[in-house]
Design a protein around this motif. Structure first.
Motif, PDB file in Angstrom:
ATOM      1  N   MET A   1      36.323  17.952  28.559  1.00 43.39           N
ATOM      2  CA  MET A   1      35.903  17.636  27.202  1.00 43.39           C
ATOM      3  C   MET A   1      34.448  17.170  27.203  1.00 43.39           C
ATOM      4  O   MET A   1      34.067  16.268  27.937  1.00 43.39           O
ATOM      5  N   ALA A   2      33.623  17.807  26.404  1.00 39.14           N
ATOM      6  CA  ALA A   2      32.213  17.434  26.321  1.00 39.14           C
ATOM      7  C   ALA A   2      32.088  16.070  25.677  1.00 39.14           C
ATOM      8  O   ALA A   2      32.978  15.578  24.999  1.00 39.14           O
ATOM      9  N   ASN A   3      30.952  15.410  25.911  1.00 40.59           N
ATOM     10  CA  ASN A   3      30.709  14.092  25.346  1.00 40.59           C
ATOM     11  C   ASN A   3      30.283  14.189  23.900  1.00 40.59           C
ATOM     12  O   ASN A   3      29.586  15.105  23.486  1.00 40.59           O
ATOM     13  N   SER A   4      30.705  13.185  23.110  1.00 44.78           N
ATOM     14  CA  SER A   4      30.186  12.940  21.768  1.00 44.78           C
ATOM     15  C   SER A   4      30.304  14.127  20.818  1.00 44.78           C
ATOM     16  O   SER A   4      29.372  14.435  20.088  1.00 44.78           O
ATOM     17  N   LEU A   5      31.429  14.794  20.820  1.00 50.14           N
ATOM     18  CA  LEU A   5      31.667  15.818  19.818  1.00 50.14           C
ATOM     19  C   LEU A   5      32.163  15.160  18.534  1.00 50.14           C
ATOM     20  O   LEU A   5      32.986  14.248  18.560  1.00 50.14           O
ATOM     21  N   ARG A   6      31.664  15.661  17.400  1.00 52.55           N
ATOM     22  CA  ARG A   6      32.041  15.091  16.108  1.00 52.55           C
ATOM     23  C   ARG A   6      32.540  16.202  15.191  1.00 52.55           C
ATOM     24  O   ARG A   6      31.874  17.224  15.036  1.00 52.55           O
ATOM     25  N   ILE A   7      33.698  15.974  14.599  1.00 49.54           N
ATOM     26  CA  ILE A   7      34.307  16.973  13.735  1.00 49.54           C
ATOM     27  C   ILE A   7      34.301  16.485  12.294  1.00 49.54           C
ATOM     28  O   ILE A   7      34.696  15.351  12.005  1.00 49.54           O
ATOM     29  N   ALA A   8      33.849  17.348  11.378  1.00 51.01           N
ATOM     30  CA  ALA A   8      33.905  17.060   9.942  1.00 51.01           C
ATOM     31  C   ALA A   8      35.241  17.568   9.414  1.00 51.01           C
ATOM     32  O   ALA A   8      35.540  18.762   9.515  1.00 51.01           O
ATOM     33  N   VAL A   9      36.046  16.674   8.851  1.00 53.18           N
ATOM     34  CA  VAL A   9      37.408  17.003   8.430  1.00 53.18           C
ATOM     35  C   VAL A   9      37.532  16.904   6.908  1.00 53.18           C
ATOM     36  O   VAL A   9      37.235  15.851   6.320  1.00 53.18           O
ATOM     37  N   ASP A  10      37.959  17.994   6.290  1.00 58.74           N
ATOM     38  CA  ASP A  10      38.334  17.968   4.878  1.00 58.74           C
ATOM     39  C   ASP A  10      39.760  17.447   4.815  1.00 58.74           C
ATOM     40  O   ASP A  10      40.717  18.198   5.013  1.00 58.74           O
ATOM     41  N   ALA A  11      39.908  16.155   4.549  1.00 62.31           N
ATOM     42  CA  ALA A  11      41.228  15.526   4.612  1.00 62.31           C
ATOM     43  C   ALA A  11      42.136  15.934   3.466  1.00 62.31           C
ATOM     44  O   ALA A  11      43.356  15.772   3.548  1.00 62.31           O
ATOM     45  N   MET A  12      41.571  16.480   2.377  1.00 57.93           N
ATOM     46  CA  MET A  12      42.362  16.743   1.177  1.00 57.93           C
ATOM     47  C   MET A  12      42.949  18.150   1.164  1.00 57.93           C
ATOM     48  O   MET A  12      43.758  18.477   0.292  1.00 57.93           O
ATOM     49  N   ALA A 308      50.491  23.703   7.341  1.00 58.63           N
ATOM     50  CA  ALA A 308      50.556  23.264   8.735  1.00 58.63           C
ATOM     51  C   ALA A 308      51.217  21.893   8.865  1.00 58.63           C
ATOM     52  O   ALA A 308      50.996  20.989   8.062  1.00 58.63           O
ATOM     53  N   SER A 309      52.032  21.762   9.901  1.00 59.15           N
ATOM     54  CA  SER A 309      52.606  20.472  10.269  1.00 59.15           C
ATOM     55  C   SER A 309      51.545  19.646  10.997  1.00 59.15           C
ATOM     56  O   SER A 309      50.433  20.126  11.264  1.00 59.15           O
ATOM     57  N   GLN A 310      51.909  18.423  11.342  1.00 57.99           N
ATOM     58  CA  GLN A 310      50.980  17.595  12.107  1.00 57.99           C
ATOM     59  C   GLN A 310      50.627  18.261  13.432  1.00 57.99           C
ATOM     60  O   GLN A 310      49.463  18.294  13.832  1.00 57.99           O
ATOM     61  N   ALA A 311      51.627  18.816  14.109  1.00 57.34           N
ATOM     62  CA  ALA A 311      51.367  19.472  15.393  1.00 57.34           C
ATOM     63  C   ALA A 311      50.470  20.689  15.214  1.00 57.34           C
ATOM     64  O   ALA A 311      49.565  20.938  16.020  1.00 57.34           O
ATOM     65  N   ALA A 312      50.711  21.458  14.150  1.00 63.03           N
ATOM     66  CA  ALA A 312      49.910  22.660  13.915  1.00 63.03           C
ATOM     67  C   ALA A 312      48.472  22.301  13.576  1.00 63.03           C
ATOM     68  O   ALA A 312      47.531  22.952  14.044  1.00 63.03           O
ATOM     69  N   PHE A 313      48.267  21.269  12.749  1.00 58.94           N
ATOM     70  CA  PHE A 313      46.896  20.869  12.424  1.00 58.94           C
ATOM     71  C   PHE A 313      46.197  20.324  13.674  1.00 58.94           C
ATOM     72  O   PHE A 313      44.993  20.535  13.865  1.00 58.94           O
ATOM     73  N   GLY A 314      46.963  19.674  14.535  1.00 61.44           N
ATOM     74  CA  GLY A 314      46.391  19.211  15.798  1.00 61.44           C
ATOM     75  C   GLY A 314      45.912  20.365  16.646  1.00 61.44           C
ATOM     76  O   GLY A 314      44.867  20.286  17.304  1.00 61.44           O
ATOM     77  N   ARG A 315      46.658  21.476  16.616  1.00 61.09           N
ATOM     78  CA  ARG A 315      46.226  22.667  17.359  1.00 61.09           C
ATOM     79  C   ARG A 315      44.928  23.218  16.779  1.00 61.09           C
ATOM     80  O   ARG A 315      44.040  23.633  17.521  1.00 61.09           O
ATOM     81  N   ALA A 316      44.809  23.212  15.455  1.00 62.20           N
ATOM     82  CA  ALA A 316      43.580  23.691  14.825  1.00 62.20           C
ATOM     83  C   ALA A 316      42.398  22.797  15.200  1.00 62.20           C
ATOM     84  O   ALA A 316      41.275  23.276  15.382  1.00 62.20           O
ATOM     85  N   LEU A 317      42.634  21.503  15.322  1.00 58.38           N
ATOM     86  CA  LEU A 317      41.578  20.593  15.782  1.00 58.38           C
ATOM     87  C   LEU A 317      41.145  20.954  17.198  1.00 58.38           C
ATOM     88  O   LEU A 317      39.951  20.895  17.531  1.00 58.38           O
ATOM     89  N   ALA A 318      42.097  21.351  18.028  1.00 63.08           N
ATOM     90  CA  ALA A 318      41.760  21.763  19.399  1.00 63.08           C
ATOM     91  C   ALA A 318      40.928  23.038  19.401  1.00 63.08           C
ATOM     92  O   ALA A 318      39.994  23.189  20.197  1.00 63.08           O
ATOM     93  N   VAL A 319      41.261  23.982  18.497  1.00 60.83           N
ATOM     94  CA  VAL A 319      40.485  25.218  18.378  1.00 60.83           C
ATOM     95  C   VAL A 319      39.045  24.900  17.987  1.00 60.83           C
ATOM     96  O   VAL A 319      38.086  25.443  18.560  1.00 60.83           O
ATOM     97  N   THR A 321      37.431  22.094  18.427  1.00 57.12           N
ATOM     98  CA  THR A 321      36.775  21.370  19.514  1.00 57.12           C
ATOM     99  C   THR A 321      36.351  22.312  20.633  1.00 57.12           C
ATOM    100  O   THR A 321      35.254  22.192  21.187  1.00 57.12           O
ATOM    101  N   GLU A 322      37.215  23.269  20.969  1.00 55.45           N
ATOM    102  CA  GLU A 322      36.877  24.233  22.023  1.00 55.45           C
ATOM    103  C   GLU A 322      35.646  25.047  21.640  1.00 55.45           C
ATOM    104  O   GLU A 322      34.736  25.248  22.458  1.00 55.45           O
ATOM    105  N   ALA A 323      35.601  25.516  20.389  1.00 57.52           N
ATOM    106  CA  ALA A 323      34.446  26.294  19.946  1.00 57.52           C
ATOM    107  C   ALA A 323      33.184  25.440  19.964  1.00 57.52           C
ATOM    108  O   ALA A 323      32.100  25.920  20.325  1.00 57.52           O
ATOM    109  N   ALA A 324      33.309  24.158  19.581  1.00 56.73           N
ATOM    110  CA  ALA A 324      32.148  23.267  19.602  1.00 56.73           C
ATOM    111  C   ALA A 324      31.694  22.988  21.027  1.00 56.73           C
ATOM    112  O   ALA A 324      30.491  22.902  21.303  1.00 56.73           O
TER     113      ALA A 324
END
Length: 344
Positions: A1-12, A308-319, A321-324
Protein backbone atom coordinates in the motif's frame (compact mmCIF):
# COMPACT_ATOMS: atom_id res chain seq x y z
CA UNK A 1 0.00 0.00 0.00
CA UNK A 2 1.43 3.36 -1.04
CA UNK A 3 1.76 6.12 1.54
CA UNK A 4 -0.75 8.92 2.02
CA UNK A 5 -3.41 7.99 -0.50
CA UNK A 6 -6.59 10.05 -0.16
CA UNK A 7 -9.97 9.08 -1.55
CA UNK A 8 -12.83 11.52 -2.24
CA UNK A 9 -16.08 9.74 -1.31
CA UNK A 10 -19.57 10.75 -2.39
CA UNK A 11 -21.27 9.49 0.76
CA UNK A 12 -24.81 10.20 -0.48
CA UNK A 13 -24.71 7.98 -3.58
CA UNK A 14 -26.34 4.56 -3.74
CA UNK A 15 -29.58 3.10 -2.44
CA UNK A 16 -28.69 3.44 1.25
CA UNK A 17 -26.28 6.38 1.19
CA UNK A 18 -24.10 6.86 4.30
CA UNK A 19 -25.42 3.71 5.97
CA UNK A 20 -23.37 1.71 3.46
CA UNK A 21 -20.75 4.14 2.15
CA UNK A 22 -19.52 5.39 5.53
CA UNK A 23 -19.60 2.01 7.28
CA UNK A 24 -17.69 0.43 4.37
CA UNK A 25 -15.19 3.29 4.40
CA UNK A 26 -14.51 2.89 8.13
CA UNK A 27 -13.87 -0.83 7.69
CA UNK A 28 -11.58 -0.12 4.72
CA UNK A 29 -9.61 2.56 6.58
CA UNK A 30 -9.23 0.21 9.54
CA UNK A 31 -7.58 -2.35 7.26
CA UNK A 32 -5.57 0.16 5.19
CA UNK A 33 -3.93 2.55 7.59
CA UNK A 34 -2.09 4.59 4.95
CA UNK A 35 -5.35 5.70 3.30
CA UNK A 36 -7.37 8.75 4.33
CA UNK A 37 -10.68 10.11 3.04
CA UNK A 38 -12.50 13.28 2.11
CA UNK A 39 -16.17 12.52 2.67
CA UNK A 40 -18.81 14.68 1.00
CA UNK A 41 -22.45 14.71 2.03
CA UNK A 42 -24.97 15.73 4.65
CA UNK A 43 -22.88 16.41 7.75
CA UNK A 44 -25.55 15.13 10.16
CA UNK A 45 -26.11 11.83 8.37
CA UNK A 46 -22.40 11.24 7.83
CA UNK A 47 -21.64 12.17 11.43
CA UNK A 48 -24.22 9.71 12.73
CA UNK A 49 -22.57 6.88 10.84
CA UNK A 50 -19.09 7.91 11.95
CA UNK A 51 -20.27 7.89 15.56
CA UNK A 52 -21.28 4.24 15.15
CA UNK A 53 -17.75 3.16 14.26
CA UNK A 54 -17.02 -0.23 15.89
CA UNK A 55 -13.26 0.33 15.78
CA UNK A 56 -11.30 1.37 18.86
CA UNK A 57 -8.40 2.90 16.95
CA UNK A 58 -8.42 6.58 18.03
CA UNK A 59 -6.50 7.66 14.92
CA UNK A 60 -9.01 6.22 12.45
CA UNK A 61 -11.46 9.12 12.53
CA UNK A 62 -8.53 11.53 12.28
CA UNK A 63 -8.07 10.24 8.73
CA UNK A 64 -11.61 11.26 7.78
CA UNK A 65 -12.48 14.84 6.81
CA UNK A 66 -16.16 15.59 6.28
CA UNK A 67 -17.28 18.38 3.95
CA UNK A 68 -20.93 19.31 4.04
CA UNK A 69 -23.22 19.53 1.04
CA UNK A 70 -26.90 20.43 1.11
CA UNK A 71 -27.42 18.88 -2.31
CA UNK A 72 -27.19 15.35 -3.64
CA UNK A 73 -27.63 13.72 -7.04
CA UNK A 74 -30.49 11.21 -7.27
CA UNK A 75 -31.02 8.49 -9.85
CA UNK A 76 -33.79 10.41 -11.64
CA UNK A 77 -31.58 13.46 -12.27
CA UNK A 78 -30.65 14.07 -15.89
CA UNK A 79 -26.92 14.69 -16.49
CA UNK A 80 -27.61 18.04 -18.19
CA UNK A 81 -29.66 19.21 -15.19
CA UNK A 82 -26.91 18.08 -12.79
CA UNK A 83 -24.35 20.19 -14.66
CA UNK A 84 -26.62 23.23 -14.45
CA UNK A 85 -27.98 22.89 -10.94
CA UNK A 86 -26.03 20.37 -8.87
CA UNK A 87 -22.36 21.15 -9.28
CA UNK A 88 -22.31 21.80 -5.51
CA UNK A 89 -23.79 18.37 -4.74
CA UNK A 90 -21.82 15.81 -2.74
CA UNK A 91 -20.85 14.17 -6.03
CA UNK A 92 -19.90 17.46 -7.68
CA UNK A 93 -17.82 18.69 -4.74
CA UNK A 94 -16.00 15.36 -4.49
CA UNK A 95 -15.08 15.48 -8.18
CA UNK A 96 -13.95 19.09 -7.84
CA UNK A 97 -11.66 18.05 -4.98
CA UNK A 98 -10.26 15.29 -7.19
CA UNK A 99 -9.68 17.71 -10.08
CA UNK A 100 -7.94 20.15 -7.72
CA UNK A 101 -5.50 17.48 -6.57
CA UNK A 102 -6.89 17.21 -3.05
CA UNK A 103 -7.56 13.51 -3.55
CA UNK A 104 -5.96 10.64 -5.48
CA UNK A 105 -9.22 8.91 -6.39
CA UNK A 106 -13.00 9.39 -6.37
CA UNK A 107 -15.76 6.90 -5.66
CA UNK A 108 -19.54 7.06 -5.81
CA UNK A 109 -22.44 4.62 -5.94
CA UNK A 110 -24.61 7.30 -7.50
CA UNK A 111 -26.10 8.21 -10.87
CA UNK A 112 -23.81 6.91 -13.65
CA UNK A 113 -24.75 9.60 -16.17
CA UNK A 114 -24.12 12.32 -13.60
CA UNK A 115 -20.67 10.93 -12.78
CA UNK A 116 -19.88 10.94 -16.50
CA UNK A 117 -21.13 14.51 -17.00
CA UNK A 118 -19.48 15.97 -13.90
CA UNK A 119 -16.31 13.98 -14.55
CA UNK A 120 -15.99 15.40 -18.07
CA UNK A 121 -16.81 18.89 -16.75
CA UNK A 122 -14.36 18.98 -13.84
CA UNK A 123 -11.77 16.23 -14.36
CA UNK A 124 -11.53 16.31 -18.20
CA UNK A 125 -10.61 13.41 -20.53
CA UNK A 126 -7.13 12.09 -21.17
CA UNK A 127 -5.30 13.20 -24.36
CA UNK A 128 -6.97 11.92 -27.52
CA UNK A 129 -9.90 10.31 -25.69
CA UNK A 130 -13.29 11.64 -26.80
CA UNK A 131 -15.37 9.83 -24.18
CA UNK A 132 -14.44 7.74 -21.13
CA UNK A 133 -15.70 4.16 -20.85
CA UNK A 134 -16.89 2.20 -17.84
CA UNK A 135 -14.58 -0.76 -17.36
CA UNK A 136 -14.53 -3.59 -14.86
CA UNK A 137 -13.30 -7.16 -14.59
CA UNK A 138 -15.73 -10.06 -14.97
CA UNK A 139 -15.06 -13.61 -13.78
CA UNK A 140 -14.28 -16.26 -16.39
CA UNK A 141 -13.51 -19.98 -16.35
CA UNK A 142 -9.78 -19.25 -16.38
CA UNK A 143 -9.65 -16.03 -14.36
CA UNK A 144 -11.15 -12.72 -15.44
CA UNK A 145 -11.41 -10.32 -18.36
CA UNK A 146 -11.62 -6.53 -18.63
CA UNK A 147 -14.85 -5.48 -20.31
CA UNK A 148 -15.66 -1.96 -21.57
CA UNK A 149 -17.87 0.00 -22.13
CA UNK A 150 -20.49 -1.10 -19.60
CA UNK A 151 -22.98 1.72 -19.92
CA UNK A 152 -21.42 5.15 -20.24
CA UNK A 153 -21.81 5.38 -24.03
CA UNK A 154 -24.86 3.53 -25.46
CA UNK A 155 -23.87 4.49 -29.01
CA UNK A 156 -20.21 4.49 -30.09
CA UNK A 157 -18.29 5.24 -33.27
CA UNK A 158 -15.60 2.94 -34.62
CA UNK A 159 -12.96 5.42 -33.44
CA UNK A 160 -14.36 5.34 -29.90
CA UNK A 161 -14.36 1.54 -29.84
CA UNK A 162 -10.71 1.68 -30.90
CA UNK A 163 -10.01 4.15 -28.06
CA UNK A 164 -11.72 1.81 -25.58
CA UNK A 165 -9.58 -1.09 -26.79
CA UNK A 166 -6.44 0.98 -26.35
CA UNK A 167 -7.48 2.04 -22.83
CA UNK A 168 -8.25 -1.56 -21.90
CA UNK A 169 -4.93 -2.83 -23.24
CA UNK A 170 -2.90 -0.18 -21.41
CA UNK A 171 -4.82 -0.82 -18.18
CA UNK A 172 -4.28 -4.60 -18.35
CA UNK A 173 -0.57 -4.02 -19.00
CA UNK A 174 -0.20 -1.62 -16.09
CA UNK A 175 -2.33 -3.33 -13.45
CA UNK A 176 -1.53 -6.95 -14.27
CA UNK A 177 1.76 -6.81 -16.20
CA UNK A 178 0.27 -8.63 -19.20
CA UNK A 179 2.81 -8.13 -21.96
CA UNK A 180 0.44 -8.32 -24.93
CA UNK A 181 -3.20 -8.39 -23.80
CA UNK A 182 -5.56 -10.12 -26.22
CA UNK A 183 -8.50 -8.01 -27.47
CA UNK A 184 -11.83 -9.01 -28.99
CA UNK A 185 -14.89 -7.04 -30.11
CA UNK A 186 -18.29 -8.17 -28.83
CA UNK A 187 -20.44 -9.00 -31.84
CA UNK A 188 -23.42 -11.09 -33.01
CA UNK A 189 -21.10 -13.67 -34.58
CA UNK A 190 -17.43 -14.53 -34.91
CA UNK A 191 -17.36 -14.41 -38.72
CA UNK A 192 -15.58 -11.38 -40.20
CA UNK A 193 -18.64 -10.31 -42.19
CA UNK A 194 -20.97 -10.18 -39.17
CA UNK A 195 -22.11 -7.12 -37.23
CA UNK A 196 -22.89 -3.47 -37.72
CA UNK A 197 -20.75 -1.25 -39.90
CA UNK A 198 -19.24 0.59 -36.92
CA UNK A 199 -18.08 -2.72 -35.39
CA UNK A 200 -16.55 -3.83 -38.68
CA UNK A 201 -14.79 -0.47 -39.02
CA UNK A 202 -13.47 -0.77 -35.46
CA UNK A 203 -12.16 -4.24 -36.30
CA UNK A 204 -10.29 -2.77 -39.27
CA UNK A 205 -8.71 -0.09 -37.04
CA UNK A 206 -7.60 -2.69 -34.50
CA UNK A 207 -6.24 -5.04 -37.17
CA UNK A 208 -4.19 -2.18 -38.60
CA UNK A 209 -2.52 -1.45 -35.24
CA UNK A 210 0.52 -3.73 -34.82
CA UNK A 211 0.76 -2.81 -31.12
CA UNK A 212 -2.67 -4.25 -30.32
CA UNK A 213 -3.10 -8.02 -30.13
CA UNK A 214 -6.51 -8.08 -31.82
CA UNK A 215 -8.00 -11.59 -31.99
CA UNK A 216 -11.32 -11.00 -33.75
CA UNK A 217 -14.95 -11.03 -32.65
CA UNK A 218 -16.44 -12.69 -29.59
CA UNK A 219 -20.09 -13.56 -28.97
CA UNK A 220 -21.94 -13.02 -25.70
CA UNK A 221 -21.57 -16.66 -24.67
CA UNK A 222 -17.80 -16.33 -24.96
CA UNK A 223 -17.41 -13.50 -22.44
CA UNK A 224 -17.15 -15.87 -19.50
CA UNK A 225 -15.19 -18.63 -21.26
CA UNK A 226 -11.83 -16.96 -20.63
CA UNK A 227 -8.87 -16.66 -22.94
CA UNK A 228 -9.46 -12.98 -23.76
CA UNK A 229 -7.91 -10.20 -21.69
CA UNK A 230 -9.93 -7.24 -23.02
CA UNK A 231 -13.46 -7.34 -24.46
CA UNK A 232 -14.72 -4.16 -26.16
CA UNK A 233 -18.30 -3.14 -26.90
CA UNK A 234 -20.63 -0.16 -26.89
CA UNK A 235 -22.27 0.78 -23.61
CA UNK A 236 -25.69 -0.55 -24.55
CA UNK A 237 -24.51 -4.09 -25.32
CA UNK A 238 -22.06 -4.07 -22.41
CA UNK A 239 -24.65 -3.00 -19.86
CA UNK A 240 -27.18 -5.58 -21.10
CA UNK A 241 -24.54 -8.32 -20.89
CA UNK A 242 -23.48 -7.27 -17.38
CA UNK A 243 -27.02 -7.03 -15.99
CA UNK A 244 -27.97 -10.32 -17.64
CA UNK A 245 -25.04 -12.08 -15.99
CA UNK A 246 -25.98 -10.61 -12.60
CA UNK A 247 -29.56 -11.80 -13.05
CA UNK A 248 -28.42 -15.27 -14.10
CA UNK A 249 -26.19 -15.57 -11.03
CA UNK A 250 -29.09 -14.61 -8.76
CA UNK A 251 -31.43 -17.07 -10.48
CA UNK A 252 -28.96 -19.98 -10.19
CA UNK A 253 -28.44 -19.23 -6.49
CA UNK A 254 -32.22 -19.12 -5.89
CA UNK A 255 -32.83 -22.37 -7.79
CA UNK A 256 -30.05 -24.05 -5.82
CA UNK A 257 -31.60 -22.99 -2.51
CA UNK A 258 -34.97 -24.34 -3.68
CA UNK A 259 -33.44 -27.70 -4.65
CA UNK A 260 -31.62 -28.05 -1.32
CA UNK A 261 -34.83 -27.53 0.62
CA UNK A 262 -36.63 -30.47 -1.01
CA UNK A 263 -35.42 -33.33 1.17
CA UNK A 264 -32.79 -34.95 3.35
CA UNK A 265 -30.93 -36.45 0.38
CA UNK A 266 -30.40 -33.01 -1.16
CA UNK A 267 -29.22 -31.66 2.19
CA UNK A 268 -26.80 -34.57 2.55
CA UNK A 269 -25.39 -33.86 -0.91
CA UNK A 270 -25.00 -30.22 0.05
CA UNK A 271 -23.11 -31.20 3.20
CA UNK A 272 -20.72 -33.37 1.19
CA UNK A 273 -20.11 -30.59 -1.33
CA UNK A 274 -20.05 -27.71 1.15
CA UNK A 275 -16.31 -27.03 0.70
CA UNK A 276 -16.24 -26.75 -3.11
CA UNK A 277 -19.58 -24.91 -3.15
CA UNK A 278 -18.38 -22.35 -0.61
CA UNK A 279 -15.31 -21.73 -2.75
CA UNK A 280 -17.47 -21.36 -5.86
CA UNK A 281 -19.80 -18.95 -4.05
CA UNK A 282 -16.86 -16.72 -3.15
CA UNK A 283 -15.53 -16.81 -6.71
CA UNK A 284 -18.90 -15.82 -8.23
CA UNK A 285 -19.98 -13.35 -5.55
CA UNK A 286 -20.93 -10.10 -7.39
CA UNK A 287 -19.49 -8.10 -4.47
CA UNK A 288 -16.05 -9.41 -5.40
CA UNK A 289 -16.25 -7.67 -8.77
CA UNK A 290 -17.89 -4.41 -7.68
CA UNK A 291 -16.14 -1.20 -8.68
CA UNK A 292 -15.77 -0.01 -12.26
CA UNK A 293 -13.28 2.51 -13.64
CA UNK A 294 -14.30 5.46 -15.75
CA UNK A 295 -11.32 4.82 -18.03
CA UNK A 296 -10.28 7.83 -20.08
CA UNK A 297 -10.70 10.55 -17.46
CA UNK A 298 -7.67 12.49 -16.25
CA UNK A 299 -7.94 11.11 -12.69
CA UNK A 300 -9.11 7.93 -10.97
CA UNK A 301 -12.92 7.83 -10.99
CA UNK A 302 -14.65 4.66 -9.78
CA UNK A 303 -18.34 3.76 -9.85
CA UNK A 304 -19.87 1.34 -7.35
CA UNK A 305 -23.13 -0.49 -7.95
CA UNK A 306 -26.01 1.53 -6.52
CA UNK A 307 -27.34 -1.43 -4.51
CA UNK A 308 -23.90 -2.39 -3.21
CA UNK A 309 -23.63 -3.93 0.24
CA UNK A 310 -20.97 -2.83 2.70
CA UNK A 311 -18.67 -5.59 1.46
CA UNK A 312 -19.27 -4.66 -2.18
CA UNK A 313 -18.61 -0.96 -1.59
CA UNK A 314 -15.45 -1.96 0.25
CA UNK A 315 -14.35 -3.83 -2.87
CA UNK A 316 -14.96 -0.71 -4.96
CA UNK A 317 -12.79 1.25 -2.51
CA UNK A 318 -10.04 -1.32 -3.11
CA UNK A 319 -10.40 -0.87 -6.89
CA UNK A 320 -10.04 2.91 -6.52
CA UNK A 321 -7.04 2.52 -4.23
CA UNK A 322 -5.28 0.11 -6.59
CA UNK A 323 -5.72 2.47 -9.54
CA UNK A 324 -4.44 5.38 -7.41
CA UNK A 325 -1.43 3.34 -6.29
CA UNK A 326 -0.54 2.74 -9.93
CA UNK A 327 -1.32 6.40 -10.73
CA UNK A 328 -3.18 5.01 -13.71
CA UNK A 329 -4.20 8.23 -15.55
CA UNK A 330 -0.70 9.71 -15.20
CA UNK A 331 0.80 6.50 -16.62
CA UNK A 332 -1.66 6.43 -19.53
CA UNK A 333 -1.47 10.12 -20.46
CA UNK A 334 1.98 10.23 -22.16
CA UNK A 335 1.33 6.93 -23.94
CA UNK A 336 -1.95 8.23 -25.33
CA UNK A 337 -0.34 11.51 -26.40
CA UNK A 338 2.21 9.57 -28.43
CA UNK A 339 -0.17 6.89 -29.67
CA UNK A 340 -2.98 9.24 -30.75
CA UNK A 341 -0.66 11.99 -32.00
CA UNK A 342 -1.76 14.58 -29.47
CA UNK A 343 0.21 17.82 -28.89
CA UNK A 344 2.30 18.16 -25.77
Amino acid sequence: MANSLRIAVDAMGGDLGPRVTVSALLDFLHRHRQVSALVFGDQVQVGEQLSLSPFKDPTLLERVEVRHSDSQVVDSDKPSAVIRHKRDSSMGLALQALAAGEADAFISAGNTGAIMALGLYFVKPLPGISRPAICTTVPTISGHSYVLDLGANPVCSAAQLYEFALLGVLTAKELESIESPSVRLLNVGEESNKGREDIQQAAALLEADPEINYCGYIEGNGIFQGGTDVIVCDGFAGNVALKSSEGLTAMVAARFRQAVGRGWLARLALLMLSGPLSKLKVQLDPARYNGAYFLGLNAVVVKSHGSASQAAFGRALAVATEAAEHNLPEVLSPILKHKLNQPG
